[in-house]
Write a protein that holds these residues in place. Structure first.
Motif, short mmCIF file in Angstrom:
data_model
loop_
_atom_site.label_atom_id
_atom_site.label_comp_id
_atom_site.label_asym_id
_atom_site.label_seq_id
_atom_site.Cartn_x
_atom_site.Cartn_y
_atom_site.Cartn_z
N TYR A 212 0.85 -1.19 0.00
CA TYR A 212 0.00 0.00 0.00
C TYR A 212 0.88 1.24 0.00
CZ TYR A 212 -2.95 3.83 1.60
OH TYR A 212 -3.59 5.04 1.70
N ILE A 214 0.52 5.83 -0.73
CA ILE A 214 -0.28 6.97 -1.16
C ILE A 214 0.53 8.25 -1.06
CG2 ILE A 214 -1.28 7.47 1.14
CD1 ILE A 214 -3.97 8.00 -0.41
N ALA A 222 -5.45 12.31 -3.47
CA ALA A 222 -4.35 11.43 -3.86
C ALA A 222 -3.90 11.72 -5.28
CB ALA A 222 -4.78 9.98 -3.73
N THR A 225 -1.47 6.36 -5.83
CA THR A 225 -1.83 5.41 -4.78
C THR A 225 -2.08 4.04 -5.39
OG1 THR A 225 -3.27 5.03 -2.84
CG2 THR A 225 -4.31 5.90 -4.84
#
Length: 370
Positions: A212, A214, A222, A225
């Motif tokens: 993950y 971002i 964002a 991401t």
């Protein structure tokens, strides 16, 4: 200017391999981290090649119980990009995209000889492109891979066995354009206040890897991401993309440091999942050159090899000093699925928060959470 790299069919432009387009900020970097399953020992390393600056540098840093020790290296590249060594630090590709050897011959009391074996094919993150006004700040590609480590680590006379049954970590390879070396003295017009909000959380679970990351602007929108899973052994393109990802981060009062965080996602069937992150220790990224006041990536140190050791107490370093903003928290991660199933993993929760960020309540360059 022909070099050893020109023997390989890897050219991307009509130029020899010694040249990488025209941007002086072009770089090509290895990054590694590794950690014991109990979170008691953590190490990281970086090696960067800067073709247009004709410099190669690197660092290895070891964290144990709040104490962090680093060794730094820098030398002229001599335009040979295939020579992936600097001082006693070397990176060797044993099997492309799967197995890498990271070696540090003992330097100032620290030594490391370890092999990284990927758990699945590396993932390619979305291309990072970001401008400040008209000026390009970042334009790069990165591949990331979780894996298992084997080998040995030695620090100040104490040797630590690195067993693949108990040691995991992450490596990445990134290349492109980002700020390196001496900063540009020409200011942006109009002036733009510094702002960067970044979370990167590669996590090792028993049978799969979670990825993950971002980047958000000051409004919390964002601009890059991705959330995905890679089951062990997954080939290229077999990763599982996760939808509706949201990271709820709780900050330690008065700081910008994550105290706890929860990632909420939905799997391809639309079922909800959460992952709770709990810090076990703080690793300062300046220990491998990121934002370091002296050993910042790509800085010129002269015509000869330069080495140095530094030690930090990460439990007392002030969080608000700019060089201490970029960190990786060693984290315990707890997954909870929709059917009551779950698992526990370990990973690194990287953060760099500079400037305004409306969802966090940050209104200035370095104000802390309320």
């Amino acid at each position: 200017m022909l070099t050893a790299g020109d023997e390989y069919p890897i050219h991307q432009t009509p130029e020899p391999i010694a040249f990488s387009g025209s941007d002086r900020n072009f770089y090509d970097r290895f990054f590694f981290n590794g950690y014991s399953n109990d979170g008691a020992t953590f190490y990281a390393a970086a090696m960067g090649v800067y073709p247009h600056l004709n410099i190669i540098d690197g660092a290895v840093s070891v964290w144990r119980g709040g104490k962090q020790s680093s060794v730094f290296f820098s030398r002229p590249l001599n335009m040979e990009r295939m020579d992936t060594f600097v001082g006693g630090l070397s990176v060797s590709v044993i099997e492309p995209l799967k197995k890498i050897r990271l070696k540090l011959e003992e330097t100032d009391g620290i030594a490391l000889d370890a092999e990284f074996t990927g758990r699945a094919f590396p993932i390619e993150e979305p291309r990072f492109t970001r401008r400040i006004g008209p000026r390009m700040m970042m334009d790069l590609t990165r591949m990331t891979q979780n894996g298992r480590w084997s080998g040995k680590l030695r620090i100040d006379g104490q040797e630590i066995k690195i067993d693949p049954a108990g040691w995991t970590g992450t490596r990445d390879r990134s290349w492109g354009v980002r700020p390196i070396g001496a900063p540009d003295p020409q200011p942006s017009i109009p002036p733009v206040p510094p702002q960067f909000y970044w979370i990167w959380a590669p996590t090792n679970f028993p049978n799969l890897s979670l990825f993950y990351h971002i980047n958000e602007d000051e409004k919390g929108e964002a601009w890059n991401t991705r959330a995905s899973l890679s089951p062990d052994g997954a080939p290229q393109g077999a990763g599982i993309h996760l939808g509706e990802a949201n990271m709820d981060i709780r900050y330690a009062k008065g700081t910008r440091r994550m105290e706890t965080a929860t990632l909420s996602v939905k799997d391809p069937s639309g079922r909800p999942h959460t992952v709770d992150f709990e810090p076990l220790g703080t690793f300062l990224m300046k220990g491998i050159g990121y934002g370091h006041p002296r050993f910042r990536h790509g800085i010129y140190h002269g015509e000869q090899l330069v080495t140095a050791r530094e030690d930090y107490d990460t439990t007392t370093t002030p969080w608000q000093q700019p060089e201490n903003l970029h960190i990786q928290e060693i984290v315990r991660a707890t997954h909870k699925g929709p059917d009551g199933s779950g698992s526990v993993g370990i990973g690194a929760y990287e953060q760099l928060f500079i400037g305004k960020h409306a969802p966090s309540g940050f209104k200035d360059m370095l104000d802390g959470a309320g």
